[in-house]
Design a protein around this motif. Sequence first.
Motif, mmCIF file in Angstrom:
data_model
loop_
_atom_site.group_PDB
_atom_site.id
_atom_site.type_symbol
_atom_site.label_atom_id
_atom_site.label_comp_id
_atom_site.label_asym_id
_atom_site.label_seq_id
_atom_site.Cartn_x
_atom_site.Cartn_y
_atom_site.Cartn_z
ATOM 1 N N UNK A 109 0.806 -1.218 0.000
ATOM 2 C CA UNK A 109 0.000 0.000 0.000
ATOM 3 C C UNK A 109 0.842 1.273 0.000
ATOM 4 N N UNK A 110 2.127 1.149 0.308
ATOM 5 C CA UNK A 110 2.991 2.320 0.396
ATOM 6 C C UNK A 110 3.637 2.626 -0.947
ATOM 7 N N UNK A 111 3.893 3.905 -1.228
ATOM 8 C CA UNK A 111 4.632 4.244 -2.449
ATOM 9 C C UNK A 111 6.037 3.651 -2.383
ATOM 10 N N UNK A 112 6.520 3.129 -3.499
ATOM 11 C CA UNK A 112 7.845 2.509 -3.537
ATOM 12 C C UNK A 112 8.917 3.582 -3.583
ATOM 13 N N UNK A 113 9.659 3.675 -2.497
ATOM 14 C CA UNK A 113 10.727 4.658 -2.417
ATOM 15 C C UNK A 113 11.615 4.316 -1.238
ATOM 16 N N UNK A 114 12.905 4.516 -1.423
ATOM 17 C CA UNK A 114 13.864 4.288 -0.342
ATOM 18 C C UNK A 114 13.557 5.227 0.832
ATOM 19 N N UNK A 115 13.236 6.488 0.531
ATOM 20 C CA UNK A 115 12.941 7.463 1.586
ATOM 21 C C UNK A 115 11.662 7.122 2.337
ATOM 22 N N UNK A 116 10.651 6.647 1.617
ATOM 23 C CA UNK A 116 9.387 6.262 2.263
ATOM 24 C C UNK A 116 9.633 5.099 3.211
ATOM 25 N N UNK A 117 10.398 4.106 2.758
ATOM 26 C CA UNK A 117 10.683 2.963 3.627
ATOM 27 C C UNK A 117 11.475 3.410 4.852
ATOM 28 N N UNK A 118 12.455 4.291 4.677
ATOM 29 C CA UNK A 118 13.237 4.799 5.805
ATOM 30 C C UNK A 118 12.347 5.513 6.814
ATOM 31 N N UNK A 119 11.475 6.397 6.330
ATOM 32 C CA UNK A 119 10.570 7.118 7.229
ATOM 33 C C UNK A 119 9.623 6.161 7.940
ATOM 34 N N UNK A 120 9.103 5.194 7.214
ATOM 35 C CA UNK A 120 8.184 4.212 7.797
ATOM 36 C C UNK A 120 8.868 3.433 8.921
ATOM 37 N N UNK A 121 10.070 2.934 8.652
ATOM 38 C CA UNK A 121 10.800 2.140 9.648
ATOM 39 C C UNK A 121 11.149 2.991 10.862
ATOM 40 N N UNK A 122 11.722 4.162 10.621
ATOM 41 C CA UNK A 122 12.190 4.972 11.746
ATOM 42 C C UNK A 122 11.062 5.667 12.499
ATOM 43 N N UNK A 123 9.902 5.789 11.884
ATOM 44 C CA UNK A 123 8.745 6.270 12.647
ATOM 45 C C UNK A 123 8.459 5.293 13.781
ATOM 46 N N UNK A 124 8.495 4.023 13.476
ATOM 47 C CA UNK A 124 8.247 2.982 14.473
ATOM 48 C C UNK A 124 9.427 2.882 15.445
ATOM 49 N N UNK A 125 10.641 2.833 14.914
ATOM 50 C CA UNK A 125 11.832 2.667 15.753
ATOM 51 C C UNK A 125 11.976 3.823 16.743
ATOM 52 N N UNK A 126 11.905 5.050 16.255
ATOM 53 C CA UNK A 126 12.119 6.204 17.132
ATOM 54 C C UNK A 126 11.010 6.330 18.170
ATOM 55 N N UNK A 127 9.774 5.990 17.790
ATOM 56 C CA UNK A 127 8.670 6.038 18.755
ATOM 57 C C UNK A 127 8.865 4.987 19.846
ATOM 58 N N UNK A 128 9.152 3.760 19.462
ATOM 59 C CA UNK A 128 9.275 2.692 20.465
ATOM 60 C C UNK A 128 10.492 2.879 21.361
ATOM 61 N N UNK A 129 11.592 3.390 20.811
ATOM 62 C CA UNK A 129 12.775 3.580 21.649
ATOM 63 C C UNK A 129 12.657 4.814 22.543
ATOM 64 N N UNK A 130 11.608 5.597 22.368
ATOM 65 C CA UNK A 130 11.371 6.705 23.304
ATOM 66 C C UNK A 130 10.715 6.202 24.593
#
Length: 165
Positions: A109-130
């Motif tokens: 469902x997500x647009x194919x892009x390296x930047x989109x995948x990075x933002x998607x992953x780090x949205x989860x990572x940065x939130x959980x590690x807070x």
Amino acid sequence: MKKFVFFFIISCCIICIAAACSRSDEAPTVGAKLFFIDAELNRLLAYEDELPDADKEHMARTAIEKLKVGRPDNEKIRQLLPRGKEKVTVEVRGDNIAYVDLERSIAEQLPRSRDIERLFIYQIVDTLTSIKGIRYVRFTVDGSIRKDFMGYYDMRETYRYTYPE
């Protein structure tokens, strides 16, 4: 003497009522940062929020649910985590690692892009590690360890918080 007893009883009643009214039935909360993606899909934006003061796993699940809901009142936010039936599950083990399982259908469902995948992953990572007690995040896709999610980032890695740009 009757007046003294009368005032004593009235005073005790007032104190009991005041104590009962001051008790809060709200669950205790703890502050955390939730990271959302800006509308231009360029960076993560940190927002202060409250999570229930519970065990790490419960707080992590609540944080993921808040990311799924997003911030519909804020037009500066772009929603990438789907609100639908697609599952994002979290398990936190004693080693301070949050294990996040993503359904493959989310990537479709997500647009194919390296930047989109990075933002998607780090949205989860940065939130959980807070969340206190979670230092790292590992991902699985459909319950198994896979090399990629959208084809750009290695999902076998252990991710940690990175400062937003």
